[in-house]
Design a protein around this motif. Structure first.
Motif, PDB file in Angstrom:
ATOM      1  N   ARG A   1       0.854  -1.197   0.000  1.00 43.04           N
ATOM      2  CA  ARG A   1       0.000   0.000   0.000  1.00 43.04           C
ATOM      3  C   ARG A   1       0.880   1.234   0.000  1.00 43.04           C
ATOM      4  NH1 ARG A   1      -5.182  -1.238   0.303  1.00 43.04           N
ATOM      5  NH2 ARG A   1      -5.901   0.903   0.375  1.00 43.04           N
ATOM      6  N   ASP A   2       0.492   2.213  -0.787  1.00 46.09           N
ATOM      7  CA  ASP A   2       1.256   3.440  -0.888  1.00 46.09           C
ATOM      8  C   ASP A   2       0.271   4.587  -1.070  1.00 46.09           C
ATOM      9  OD1 ASP A   2       2.746   5.600  -1.593  1.00 46.09           O
ATOM     10  OD2 ASP A   2       3.849   4.614  -3.217  1.00 46.09           O
ATOM     11  N   PRO A   3       0.099   5.412  -0.028  1.00 45.70           N
ATOM     12  CA  PRO A   3      -0.918   6.479  -0.100  1.00 45.70           C
ATOM     13  C   PRO A   3      -0.653   7.482  -1.222  1.00 45.70           C
ATOM     14  CG  PRO A   3       0.390   6.621   1.929  1.00 45.70           C
ATOM     15  CD  PRO A   3       0.790   5.363   1.255  1.00 45.70           C
ATOM     16  N   GLN A   4       0.571   7.498  -1.730  1.00 44.84           N
ATOM     17  CA  GLN A   4       0.884   8.417  -2.822  1.00 44.84           C
ATOM     18  C   GLN A   4       0.304   7.929  -4.154  1.00 44.84           C
ATOM     19  OE1 GLN A   4       2.450  11.333  -2.198  1.00 44.84           O
ATOM     20  NE2 GLN A   4       2.268  10.614  -0.081  1.00 44.84           N
ATOM     21  N   LYS A   5      -0.071   6.646  -4.187  1.00 44.03           N
ATOM     22  CA  LYS A   5      -0.523   6.088  -5.463  1.00 44.03           C
ATOM     23  C   LYS A   5      -2.044   6.072  -5.536  1.00 44.03           C
ATOM     24  CE  LYS A   5       3.402   3.394  -6.905  1.00 44.03           C
ATOM     25  NZ  LYS A   5       4.376   3.248  -5.829  1.00 44.03           N
ATOM     26  N   PRO A   6      -2.589   6.098  -6.754  1.00 40.74           N
ATOM     27  CA  PRO A   6      -4.048   6.093  -6.906  1.00 40.74           C
ATOM     28  C   PRO A   6      -4.675   4.785  -6.418  1.00 40.74           C
ATOM     29  CG  PRO A   6      -2.940   6.137  -9.056  1.00 40.74           C
ATOM     30  CD  PRO A   6      -1.881   6.203  -8.029  1.00 40.74           C
ATOM     31  N   PHE A   7      -5.985   4.873  -6.167  1.00 42.13           N
ATOM     32  CA  PHE A   7      -6.722   3.694  -5.702  1.00 42.13           C
ATOM     33  C   PHE A   7      -7.543   3.128  -6.847  1.00 42.13           C
ATOM     34  CE2 PHE A   7      -5.422   5.711  -1.905  1.00 42.13           C
ATOM     35  CZ  PHE A   7      -5.283   4.699  -0.968  1.00 42.13           C
ATOM     36  N   VAL A   8      -7.326   1.870  -7.145  1.00 42.70           N
ATOM     37  CA  VAL A   8      -8.039   1.226  -8.245  1.00 42.70           C
ATOM     38  C   VAL A   8      -8.794   0.029  -7.696  1.00 42.70           C
ATOM     39  CG1 VAL A   8      -7.749  -0.095 -10.381  1.00 42.70           C
ATOM     40  CG2 VAL A   8      -6.431   1.989 -10.036  1.00 42.70           C
ATOM     41  N   LYS A   9     -10.026  -0.107  -8.172  1.00 44.10           N
ATOM     42  CA  LYS A   9     -10.825  -1.259  -7.781  1.00 44.10           C
ATOM     43  C   LYS A   9     -10.937  -2.198  -8.979  1.00 44.10           C
ATOM     44  CE  LYS A   9     -13.955  -3.372  -5.089  1.00 44.10           C
ATOM     45  NZ  LYS A   9     -13.978  -3.540  -3.637  1.00 44.10           N
ATOM     46  N   LEU A  10     -10.619  -3.452  -8.751  1.00 40.68           N
ATOM     47  CA  LEU A  10     -10.715  -4.458  -9.816  1.00 40.68           C
ATOM     48  C   LEU A  10     -11.880  -5.388  -9.511  1.00 40.68           C
ATOM     49  CD1 LEU A  10      -9.597  -6.184 -12.228  1.00 40.68           C
ATOM     50  CD2 LEU A  10      -8.124  -7.299 -10.572  1.00 40.68           C
ATOM     51  N   PHE A  11     -12.840  -5.445 -10.434  1.00 41.03           N
ATOM     52  CA  PHE A  11     -13.947  -6.377 -10.292  1.00 41.03           C
ATOM     53  C   PHE A  11     -13.727  -7.579 -11.197  1.00 41.03           C
ATOM     54  CE2 PHE A  11     -16.123  -2.373  -9.131  1.00 41.03           C
ATOM     55  CZ  PHE A  11     -16.650  -2.763  -7.916  1.00 41.03           C
ATOM     56  N   GLY A  12     -14.065  -8.755 -10.693  1.00 40.30           N
ATOM     57  CA  GLY A  12     -13.992  -9.963 -11.515  1.00 40.30           C
ATOM     58  C   GLY A  12     -15.388 -10.435 -11.836  1.00 40.30           C
ATOM     59  N   THR A  13     -15.592 -10.872 -13.080  1.00 37.94           N
ATOM     60  CA  THR A  13     -16.907 -11.400 -13.446  1.00 37.94           C
ATOM     61  C   THR A  13     -16.814 -12.868 -13.843  1.00 37.94           C
ATOM     62  OG1 THR A  13     -16.619 -10.739 -15.734  1.00 37.94           O
ATOM     63  CG2 THR A  13     -17.696  -9.165 -14.293  1.00 37.94           C
ATOM     64  N   GLY A  14     -15.594 -13.365 -13.978  1.00 34.42           N
ATOM     65  CA  GLY A  14     -15.404 -14.753 -14.388  1.00 34.42           C
ATOM     66  C   GLY A  14     -14.225 -14.842 -15.314  1.00 34.42           C
ATOM     67  N   GLY A  15     -13.925 -16.043 -15.727  1.00 29.22           N
ATOM     68  CA  GLY A  15     -12.717 -16.223 -16.530  1.00 29.22           C
ATOM     69  C   GLY A  15     -11.509 -16.011 -15.631  1.00 29.22           C
ATOM     70  N   THR A  16     -10.346 -16.168 -16.181  1.00 28.06           N
ATOM     71  CA  THR A  16      -9.173 -15.996 -15.342  1.00 28.06           C
ATOM     72  C   THR A  16      -8.334 -14.871 -15.902  1.00 28.06           C
ATOM     73  OG1 THR A  16      -8.022 -17.662 -16.607  1.00 28.06           O
ATOM     74  CG2 THR A  16      -9.049 -18.372 -14.572  1.00 28.06           C
ATOM     75  N   ILE A  17      -8.055 -13.897 -15.070  1.00 29.77           N
ATOM     76  CA  ILE A  17      -7.147 -12.836 -15.459  1.00 29.77           C
ATOM     77  C   ILE A  17      -5.729 -13.326 -15.216  1.00 29.77           C
ATOM     78  CG2 ILE A  17      -6.442 -10.472 -15.058  1.00 29.77           C
ATOM     79  CD1 ILE A  17      -9.180  -9.959 -13.924  1.00 29.77           C
TER      80      ILE A  17
ATOM     81  N   TRP B   1     -25.289  -7.740 -15.629  1.00 28.06           N
ATOM     82  CA  TRP B   1     -24.976  -6.388 -16.124  1.00 28.06           C
ATOM     83  C   TRP B   1     -25.404  -5.351 -15.094  1.00 28.06           C
ATOM     84  CZ3 TRP B   1     -27.845  -8.109 -21.112  1.00 28.06           C
ATOM     85  CH2 TRP B   1     -26.996  -8.938 -21.878  1.00 28.06           C
ATOM     86  N   ILE B   2     -26.611  -5.541 -14.583  1.00 22.77           N
ATOM     87  CA  ILE B   2     -27.136  -4.580 -13.596  1.00 22.77           C
ATOM     88  C   ILE B   2     -26.289  -4.625 -12.324  1.00 22.77           C
ATOM     89  CG2 ILE B   2     -29.106  -4.170 -12.041  1.00 22.77           C
ATOM     90  CD1 ILE B   2     -30.907  -4.975 -14.471  1.00 22.77           C
ATOM     91  N   GLY B   3     -25.966  -5.832 -11.884  1.00 25.22           N
ATOM     92  CA  GLY B   3     -25.164  -5.976 -10.666  1.00 25.22           C
ATOM     93  C   GLY B   3     -23.798  -5.333 -10.819  1.00 25.22           C
ATOM     94  N   THR B   4     -23.194  -5.514 -11.994  1.00 21.94           N
ATOM     95  CA  THR B   4     -21.870  -4.929 -12.228  1.00 21.94           C
ATOM     96  C   THR B   4     -21.963  -3.408 -12.234  1.00 21.94           C
ATOM     97  OG1 THR B   4     -21.293  -6.856 -13.564  1.00 21.94           O
ATOM     98  CG2 THR B   4     -19.874  -4.934 -13.785  1.00 21.94           C
ATOM     99  N   ALA B   5     -22.971  -2.890 -12.921  1.00 21.53           N
ATOM    100  CA  ALA B   5     -23.121  -1.428 -12.995  1.00 21.53           C
ATOM    101  C   ALA B   5     -23.293  -0.844 -11.590  1.00 21.53           C
ATOM    102  CB  ALA B   5     -24.312  -1.066 -13.869  1.00 21.53           C
ATOM    103  N   GLU B   6     -24.098  -1.508 -10.786  1.00 21.80           N
ATOM    104  CA  GLU B   6     -24.337  -0.979  -9.425  1.00 21.80           C
ATOM    105  C   GLU B   6     -23.073  -1.043  -8.578  1.00 21.80           C
ATOM    106  OE1 GLU B   6     -27.792  -3.292  -8.441  1.00 21.80           O
ATOM    107  OE2 GLU B   6     -29.164  -1.647  -8.988  1.00 21.80           O
ATOM    108  N   ALA B   7     -22.322  -2.144  -8.731  1.00 25.62           N
ATOM    109  CA  ALA B   7     -21.086  -2.282  -7.952  1.00 25.62           C
ATOM    110  C   ALA B   7     -20.065  -1.217  -8.368  1.00 25.62           C
ATOM    111  CB  ALA B   7     -20.499  -3.684  -8.146  1.00 25.62           C
ATOM    112  N   VAL B   8     -19.973  -0.983  -9.679  1.00 28.77           N
ATOM    113  CA  VAL B   8     -19.027   0.023 -10.170  1.00 28.77           C
ATOM    114  C   VAL B   8     -19.461   1.408  -9.674  1.00 28.77           C
ATOM    115  CG1 VAL B   8     -18.180   1.202 -12.240  1.00 28.77           C
ATOM    116  CG2 VAL B   8     -18.307  -1.298 -12.192  1.00 28.77           C
ATOM    117  N   ALA B   9     -20.762   1.689  -9.769  1.00 27.20           N
ATOM    118  CA  ALA B   9     -21.264   3.000  -9.339  1.00 27.20           C
ATOM    119  C   ALA B   9     -20.936   3.234  -7.865  1.00 27.20           C
ATOM    120  CB  ALA B   9     -22.768   3.082  -9.575  1.00 27.20           C
TER     121      ALA B   9
END
Lengths: 477, 581
Positions: free
Chosen positions: A92-108, A159-167
């Protein structure tokens, strides 16, 4: 023997294992008519036949043995598979931006169980840090697995669930969002999220991989790096798809969510912007916009400290999440000789809207006309797109087009057929009134209809031409 | 130290004293029209390229969060891998942009015949496996390979050399260059079907290893359906001695080179064990062995040693590492003309990609190098015992860091003895470091292709097609009164079957054999595409009372005419008469 001990084995294969009291993960010596084989019993694929036993030999090779040729099996030991993945905590580094990664399936990202050959998905920040440590140079990463489905199984609920989570994450002040998604329907989800998430103040970047992440040549780590970089640092506040530009490990492209389409079944550089140029290139060094007209980032946690909170409030005031979808919409790919019953069936089944992908400038044949009239009379909204994918509908040029419009079919300019379908479902989800649906469809929301098509929005070079050979030699593919 | 014994000067019992064990992995391309998992033409050598593709290889982690040692090494090198493509010889499959097509059945049929000749235990179902390669030689990062059988044998003289396994796999790329952080490959050969035949480590002398390689080559050629020519067959030679480690000398194309390579490797291992013992006697232990290292660019501001001076001029850095306990060991000769120091030079070249020569200098080397004062300044910074050797390396700062770590790792390995490595064969019969030896941990199932049933019927059909094994051919050739050299040539060149068909009616079998061997090869060397030897049977021309000297000319005419099919038996006879005075 319990169910688990004969994982995937049926019929004669299962009987054999039970007779000799061995199971999956047993280390065995198998005496056959052809000689003895020593190895570990592996699970059998459920879709494979039921008369072969799979062994992993000490050399690492797998083989199958005909169970009818087996004379005896002796258990030498057991090697239980364990799927533990070592986690390293994501720095963790407070100087760096905060990014949220959501997974929907498949393997990244994933790791291998070499003994069994199983591919284990890696998803938590710690696991991702283990596989793609460069991510820590970019941001503070949080992850959340929303769904575990193949991309073809994504649907309205997801789709709806993802949109709400992102929002929710945008409202909570993330600098950027990354969404891991299977590539097959990534452009469908990108389109619908473009409609559901209106004027996001930060980048929303969808990413996937064309080569599974278990292979050393996978595009997954670089795609993930590019997408995270775009989410963390870029100025582009739109719903985008980030995938390889060329097939080489060179740079990624950021495509607008409503103009992107998967164009090759397996190539790395499968995602292309149609009818326009991509928004930006992204490489290790940074994000380079390819055009001037895009929505700019309106929020960053790294802005001046006192300005951050007010900027956030201002940015969020413009941001709207409209998570609606009615799946009584359909997409009909017209073909010569189509009969009216195809459309009739949809109307009779209660569909409320139909997107036609017509030929040329937006045409269907005469036998379909009665069905179009019937659809109009039943209150079903019908729209026309072009199956050429590039170009605009223009239904005045030919008599056919005028006749079709006369039956209530509305042309959708250069909206891509799949995008039009996603928008139609979204519009139907908002209202029962066909007139409102028509208005929503024709009003551009997120670049799904463009005013003009630049000359380089359509570049399909043909191999074999001397100038193309020259181009290919000068630039890596 | 006693000098290294010359190759050829030792008796079998002297190798036995060393505990020499040699095993072979023979890679033999199959003569198919198309590649193994796509429909590109096989055997096509490209000389011009249409396009280039750039890739990187990233190791995938094991379930313990650990990376396979080879994979890690390749990742450390941070190679940019560039593939040259010719659209006539490669498609999207080889370039890892499309999934595989079904396995080439023609290749499988040939491989099954070879499996039967090697008398392996056949599998009931073929499973395609991915074998990881991170050196870039395969764009996917793995090779598709499948096992056809295990536990066979091949007769070599009066011994039976055990065959551990026979696999069918796709060939890799041809390396064109490897300079700095760039490695370039030609992709034409990629995907060509080949069999991999793995022997047990049963060979006890270099000579036996060569005889075994010959026997396996003769056996594969007996099918008449394997590729020949440069690079069509390549041997990996696995060598170990008592107390040593299995070391793989990769991709040796010429069988006669195997003996000297194996001999030199045996004595390299013996030398490494002696160095280990010397270190132990100096009470240097492997656990916690520390080699002080430092960046010393500033200390060498006035250094006149040309490589260091030039590195400074290029703005590069110089690093130093001290190896306590290694005094007078680095200059020991391990292979003819190569000191122990060479092992460090190789590692720095391969792993840190510092390939400009020289890439390091050692304080114990005589002749060209930094001055005494400069060595002393460096020593002062490093600390440690004053008699210990110091190595200097120079280059890009990141590469110098990698190099210093790698030198320390190699020194630690010396304390354990012989590191498990894949080594490349050099022309003089010595070897150089290529990569860390991979283990079975790099194999995992290919999920793109279903298993293929290899039922009894399929194996029976292969047995019916199967060519006579070389030892059976040899016996039959001996019955025709041929000497061992003619028999060897006929079998090795894959024309024994056709010869035997014709020899039954031949008045002079030896003369016919010369025509099938010496004359035939000569015409091949002239560049003539020789027709199928079986067609010669219809001609019947080369048994007449014509003088021997005319045989070559008659054969040439026959070949130029495209063989019997184009020529006709009558025409061949006429041609034969024409050249007969």
């Amino acid at each position: 023997m319990s169910e688990d001990c004969c994982q995937g084995y049926r019929g004669p294969g299962r009987e054999l294992l039970e007779r000799w009291r061995v199971g999956v993960w047993s280390e065995v010596r198998v005496e056959t008519e052809h000689g003895a084989f020593t190895g570990i019993v592996l699970p059998r694929s459920e879709t494979a036949d039921d008369w072969h036993l799979v062994l992993k030999l000490a050399s690492g090779y797998n083989i199958g043995l005909d169970v009818h040729a087996v004379r005896a099996i002796r258990e030498l030991g057991r090697r239980e598979a364990h799927y533990h993945i070592d986690e390293r905590s994501f720095p963790r580094d407070p100087q760096k931006p905060f990014v949220k990664l959501f997974g929907t399936g498949g393997t990244i990202a994933s790791r291998l169980d070499y003994r069994t050959g199983a591919v284990i998905p890696a998803f938590s920040p710690g696991e991702l840090y283990g596989s793609v440590p460069e991510l820590a140079e970019l941001c503070n990463l949080e992850t959340e697995q929303l769904y575990s489905v193949f991309s073809e199984n994504m649907g309205p609920a997801q789709w709806i669930g993802t949109a709400e989570a992102v929002a929710a994450q945008i409202r909570a002040g993330a600098d950027g969002i990354v969404i891991g998604h299977g590539t097959d329907t990534m452009h469908h989800t990108a389109a619908v999220l473009s409609f559901m998430l209106q004027k996001p103040p930060v980048p929303v970047v969808m990413v996937g991989s064309q080569r599974s992440s278990d292979r050393p040549s996978s595009d997954a780590p670089l795609n993930l790096f590019h997408a995270t970089k775009a989410a963390a640092e870029s100025d582009l506040a739109e719903v985008m798809v980030c995938m390889f530009g060329p097939t080489s490990d060179e740079y990624g492209l950021l495509h607008r969510g409503t103009r992107v389409r998967k164009m090759h079944a397996s190539y790395r550089s499968t995602f292309r912007t149609l009818g326009d140029t991509p928004l930006a290139m992204v490489g290790r060094e940074g994000v380079t916009p390819l055009r001037t007209t895009y929505h700019h980032r309106r929020f960053s946690t790294r802005g001046p400290e006192n300005a951050t909170e007010s900027a956030r409030v201002e940015a969020l005031a413009e941001f709207h999440c409209v998570p609606c979808f009615d799946d009584r919409a359909s997409l009909v790919y017209y073909y010569p000789g189509m009969k009216a019953d195809v459309i009739d069936a949809l109307v009779d089944s209660g569909y409320r809207g139909i997107i036609l992908a017509g030929t040329g400038l937006g045409h269907v044949n005469r036998p379909v006309y009665p069905a179009l009239k019937r659809a109009r009379d039943a209150g079903v909204a019908v729209f026309m797109t072009v199956q050429t994918l590039w170009g605009f509908t223009q239904m005045y040029v030919y008599e056919t087009g005028r006749a079709i419009m006369g039956m209530g079919v509305l042309p959708l300019a250069n909206m891509l057929p799949e995008v039009a379908y996603m928008k139609l479902g979204w519009a139907l989800g908002q209202t029962e009134d066909p007139e409102v649906v028509r208005r929503i469809m024709l009003e551009p929301v997120a670049g799904e209809i463009t005013e003009r098509e630049p000359h380089d929005g359509y570049l399909l070079y043909q191999g074999g031409l001397p100038e193309m050979d020259q181009f290919a030699m000068q630039h890596r593919k | 130290m006693t000098p290294l014994p010359a190759f050829g000067s030792l008796a079998a019992c002297e190798y036995a004293d060393l505990g020499l064990r040699i095993g072979l992995e023979v890679h033999q391309q199959l003569l198919t029209e198309k590649k193994l998992f796509c429909r590109c033409p096989a055997g096509r050598r490209s000389r011009r390229w249409d396009a280039r593709i750039l890739r990187h290889m990233r190791p995938t982690l094991s379930e313990l969060g650990e990376v396979d040692a080879t994979a890690l090494m390749e990742f450390k090198t941070r190679k940019q891998i560039l593939y040259h493509l010719d659209k006539e010889s490669v498609c999207t499959y080889e370039m890892d942009d499309a999934p595989p097509f079904p396995l080439n059945e023609q290749a499988l049929d040939i491989a099954m015949e070879i499996a039967l000749l090697l008398d392996v235990q056949p599998v009931g179902e073929l499973h395609v496996i991915r074998k990881q390669f991170l050196d870039g030689s395969i764009p996917a990062g793995f090779q598709r390979t499948a096992l056809l059988g295990v536990d066979g044998a091949v007769p070599v003289g009066d011994r039976r050399v055990r065959i551990q396994q026979l696999g069918l796999e796709e060939d890799s790329c041809r390396e064109l260059s490897d300079e700095g952080h760039w490695r370039t490959f030609a992709t034409d050969r990629l995907g060509t079907p080949l069999v991999e035949i793995v022997t047990a480590p049963d060979m006890r002398t270099p000579g036996e290893a060569m005889r075994t390689a010959q026997a396996i080559r003769a056996l594969t050629r007996a099918t008449g359906r394997v590729r020949r020519g440069i690079g069509a067959a390549r041997q990996d030679v696995n060598v170990s001695i008592t107390g040593g480690t299995r070391v793989e000398i990769a991709g040796v194309p010429r069988i006669p080179a195997i003996g000297r390579l194996a001999h030199n490797e045996a004595f390299r291992q013996k030398g490494l064990l002696a160095i280990r013992d010397a270190l132990r006697s100096r009470r240097i232990s492997g656990a916690g062995y520390a080699a002080p290292r430092a960046e010393v660019t500033g200390l060498l501001g006035n250094c006149e040693y040309a490589p260091v001076r030039r590195a400074r001029e290029r703005g590069e850095t110089v690093g130093a590492v001290l190896l306590p306990g290694f005094e007078a060991l680095l200059t020991r000769e391990l292979q003819p003309g190569a000191w122990f120091l060479q092992e460090f030079i190789d590692r720095v070249r391969v792993v840190a990609c510092l390939d400009r020569r020289p890439n390091l200098v050692c304080s114990e080397q005589l002749g060209d190098g930094p001055g005494l004062m400069e060595w002393n300044r460096v020593r002062q910074v490093l600390g440690g015992p004053p008699e210990a050797p110091v190595l200097l390396v120079w280059g890009h700062p990141r590469d110098v860091d990698t190099a210093l770590v790698e030198i320390t790792l190699r020194a630690q390995e010396a304390l354990a003895g012989v590191p498990a490595e894949t080594r490349q064969a050099l022309l003089d019969g010595t070897t150089g470091f290529e990569r860390v030896l991979p283990g079975p941990e790099r194999m995992y199932p290919d999920t793109d292709l279903p298993p293929l049933v290899m039922d009894t019927g399929r194996w029976e059909r292969a047995r019916e097609r199967m060519a006579a094994p070389p030892w059976a051919l040899d016996a039959r050739l001996a019955e025709r009164g041929l000497g061992p050299e003619l028999r060897r040539q006929l079998i090795a060149q894959g024309r024994a079957g056709a010869y035997l068909d014709l020899a039954a009616d031949a008045p002079d079998p030896v003369r016919l054999a010369v025509l099938f061997t010496a004359h035939w090869r000569r015409l091949e060397r002239e560049g003539l595409a020789m027709p199928d030897p079986a067609d010669l049977a219809g001609v019947g021309a080369f048994q007449a009372a014509a003088p021997r000297q005319a045989d070559l000319a008659a054969l040439r005419d026959w070949a130029r005419g495209g063989g019997a099919r184009a020529y006709g038996a009558g025409a061949a006879l006429a041609a034969h008469r024409e050249v007969t005075p």
